[in-house]
Write an enzyme that holds these catalytic residues in place. Sequence first.
Site, short mmCIF file in Angstrom:
data_model
loop_
_atom_site.label_atom_id
_atom_site.label_comp_id
_atom_site.label_asym_id
_atom_site.label_seq_id
_atom_site.Cartn_x
_atom_site.Cartn_y
_atom_site.Cartn_z
N SER A 70 9.00 -16.26 17.28
CA SER A 70 8.25 -15.11 16.82
C SER A 70 7.99 -13.93 17.68
CB SER A 70 6.86 -15.86 16.08
OG SER A 70 6.05 -14.69 15.93
N ASN A 101 4.41 -17.68 9.47
CA ASN A 101 4.71 -16.31 8.90
C ASN A 101 3.42 -16.35 7.66
OD1 ASN A 101 6.66 -15.77 10.81
ND2 ASN A 101 7.72 -14.73 9.13
C1 6PG Z 1 7.56 -12.78 13.87
C2 6PG Z 1 7.48 -12.02 12.43
C3 6PG Z 1 8.74 -11.70 11.85
C4 6PG Z 1 8.85 -10.79 10.68
C5 6PG Z 1 7.98 -10.86 9.57
C6 6PG Z 1 7.99 -9.88 8.49
O1 6PG Z 1 6.95 -13.71 13.87
O2 6PG Z 1 7.86 -12.08 14.53
O3 6PG Z 1 6.78 -12.78 11.28
O4 6PG Z 1 9.64 -12.97 11.87
O5 6PG Z 1 8.71 -9.61 11.35
O6 6PG Z 1 8.75 -11.94 8.92
O7 6PG Z 1 7.61 -10.47 7.30
P1 6PG Z 1 7.74 -9.42 6.14
O8 6PG Z 1 8.71 -8.38 6.10
O9 6PG Z 1 8.00 -10.46 4.99
O10 6PG Z 1 6.41 -9.00 5.94
#
Ligand code: 6PG
Length: 478
Positions: free
Chosen positions: A128, A187
């Site tokens: 992440s 998430n």
């Molecule tokens: C992270 C984010 C990454 C992603 C999201 C966006 O932890 O870096 O969570 O994994 O940007 O999953 O999710 P959505 O497009 O579903 O909002």
Amino acid sequence: ATAQIGVTGLAVMGSNLARNFARHGHTVALHNRTYAKTEALVAEHGHEGDFVPAETAEEFVAALQKPHRIVVMVKAGEPTDAVIEEFAALLEPGDVIIDGGNAHFADTRRREKALRERGIHFVGTGISGGEEGALNGPSIMPGGSAESYESLGPLLESIAAEAKDGTPCCTHIGPDGAGHFVKMVHNGIEYADMQLIAEAYDLLRHVAGYEPQRIAETFRTWNTGRLDSYLIEITAEVLAHTDAATGRPFVDVVADGAEQKGTGRWTVQTALDLGIPVSGIAEAVFARSVSGHADLRGAARELPGPGREPLAPAEAGEFASLVEEALYASKVVSYAQGWNMIAAASAEYGWDIDLGAVAAIWRGGCIIRAAFLDRIRAAFAADPQLPTLLADKGFAAEVGKAQDAWRSVVATAVGRGVPTPGFSAALAYYDALRAERLPAALTQGQRDFFGAHTYRRTDREGSFHTLWGGDRSEEQTG
Ligand code: 6PG
């Protein structure tokens, strides 16, 4: 062979991870389906460290020291299966494949099992922090075998973000799909946090009557307190931004239909299967879904409801501070629910996840990074069996103190027709947990009436059925 690690799939996340490894002194083998991308990466960033570009899968594997360690950064789903298959054929027992994408944990469990049978370690790893995090320090959540972590751990820890106390934001989460599971819940919590912040914004805009610039300042102030977090920080940035083309606040020119790639939805689907209430996350997923339904919104636009007359300026400041309390209390609820889900999956799959360690590695690098997570870490350190964060003395006291404000904000929102599904669901959950009796007793009676589904009694052991269609006497059925 000189490379300690290889990265295949050189889109932005893969490229940035490869550069991060190289900047930390590791020699990194590079591979991509189209070689031009590999060449471009070396041309542009080759000076940052030692890279070994490989044109074919065979060259790539040959460039790696043993045990071969390959980070796969391709699209979740079929592309991941295809790449795994291609490389697994070239690997030897003891080698390690790391899947750093947002894979579904059930896929990770399946892949791990299949590769384990071939002697290959498969490490489904949550990463992440977006593009910036991948380059400068993400939060890393590896699953897979403890054995694989022995050699992989130091490599991953070297590129991870550091928490304020200097510890790396990376730990072995647990076997097989544990890492991807925990990333999925991360998430889900991210969705809930974003929805709660959006509701706070909506209330400040339409009840307090603040303009986006003023709301940005309010968020900046909140960010110096207990809400201190990356998401609050970037919210202020987004709200303070002016659209160059129109000169209007950026937030007013963006189409108001929120999109999603699926991890929030997976979290809720999985929570339903585990029987764990994650109403905060569910409301966040549904709120995005509602926003995107132009058809429903169009059909309902003329329905009656209160107008949006803001409060008098003298009352607005006081209301804003109530919103801070409601936001904080609701946030505690959604984190409590997220942790319940991790604990339930850990028990279900035998992962033995250290709940405090999850909070510890989310203190830096990830999207939900926040000062607050150190308190969650401490709560689980004090009581590893804590049934809910709401039972932690510190959180209980804060949420208890916030409850008057929380109720008042939800009541105001309802009265003024501002939708606050996140705040409302969190408060309902809080009240449901604290209720001495729930109307579920009536639900049980209804189930027994129409389906003879039986019920338990408060005063005796066993299961019972009332002869609703007969003389309404009661029989014991078990
Ligand atoms: C992270 C984010 C990454 C992603 C999201 C966006 O932890 O870096 O969570 O994994 O940007 O999953 O999710 P959505 O497009 O579903 O909002």
